[in-house]
Design an enzyme around this catalytic site. Sequence first.
Site, mmCIF file in Angstrom:
data_model
loop_
_atom_site.group_PDB
_atom_site.id
_atom_site.type_symbol
_atom_site.label_atom_id
_atom_site.label_comp_id
_atom_site.label_asym_id
_atom_site.label_seq_id
_atom_site.Cartn_x
_atom_site.Cartn_y
_atom_site.Cartn_z
ATOM 1 N N ASP A 99 -11.118 3.257 4.066
ATOM 2 C CA ASP A 99 -11.534 1.876 3.939
ATOM 3 C C ASP A 99 -12.950 1.795 3.721
ATOM 4 O OD1 ASP A 99 -9.753 -0.162 3.832
ATOM 5 O OD2 ASP A 99 -9.444 -0.075 6.102
ATOM 6 N N LYS A 159 0.788 -1.454 0.063
ATOM 7 C CA LYS A 159 -0.026 -0.018 0.166
ATOM 8 C C LYS A 159 0.795 1.153 -0.010
ATOM 9 C CE LYS A 159 -3.966 -2.271 2.190
ATOM 10 N NZ LYS A 159 -4.504 -2.539 3.485
ATOM 11 N N GLN A 214 -4.779 -1.226 9.439
ATOM 12 C CA GLN A 214 -4.600 -2.710 8.739
ATOM 13 C C GLN A 214 -5.310 -3.758 9.940
ATOM 14 O OE1 GLN A 214 -3.448 -3.515 5.743
ATOM 15 N NE2 GLN A 214 -4.239 -5.580 6.190
#
Length: 304
Positions: A123, A56, A100
């Site tokens: 997200d 990422k 995460q």
Amino acid sequence: MSDGATLIDGKAFAARLVQRVAAAAARLSADHGVQPGLAVVIVGEDPASQVYVRSKGERTVEAGMYSETHRLPATATQAELLALIDRLNADPALHGILVQLPLPAQIDADAVLAAIDPDKDVDGFHVVNAGRLAVGLPGLVPCTPLGCLMLLKDQLGDLSGLNAVVVGRSNIVGKPMAQLLLGESCTVTIAHSRTRDLPALCRTADILVAAVGRPEMIRGDWIRPGATVIDVGINRVPSRDPEKAAQGKTRLVGDVAFDEAAAVAGRITPVPGGVGPMTIACLLANTYAAACRAAGVEPEKLDA
């Protein structure tokens, strides 16, 4: 695979999307002095999470965006993580914050996700963004279902009136996928482990989205001939080669029995190389959109 089945190349689509995001981000920076910024937070040493986080960060920089990675030890407390999120929420150089998952047992993931500013929740997991999606307001949409929708529209064009079956009811994929398809005027059914006669229901689908996390659960005779199959699953199973399997070697498969399904379907995503690459590409698209919102600028259309 039959001659009629088209392989949906998510890797190629994702590469094009990242190029469009990078160009749009460059224009935002040049015209408005705003460089999209993404902070990724990882707690602990989970090997798979480390790989995802590194990827990422690399892709963010490649797209011309500002990238930060914050690593906390596996012993970090919830209070320490929440304090970090508070600092990131207040930092005007950061437009996206991603924590995460999974998190260590001592940390309540729901509390952590709820602490992220909804306008920086790239997200798309915050309840505010879930609510925006549910009622049709603009917001940040979970990356994986957003990527699935882009692939579907690229392949099929107008989705209006199509029967869509989503197998899986998670907050991360199943529910938002259904909301997105509903927003495209599909007739949507959400199926799950307790659905009666799941194979028969799947056979009604023009669009079948598999997101159950069970290797090759959906068989070829569950597929309506000519249907479009989107396989969200990423499962590690033993290698087909007995010798390699004995050495612990694995292979990646989806939630769909690919060879069986590809013989029946009109279009299908492979695993790997289908939905997976779209997730990071859509994360970058969400970061760009969040930066535009912070700057009071209308984001460019990226999925064309």
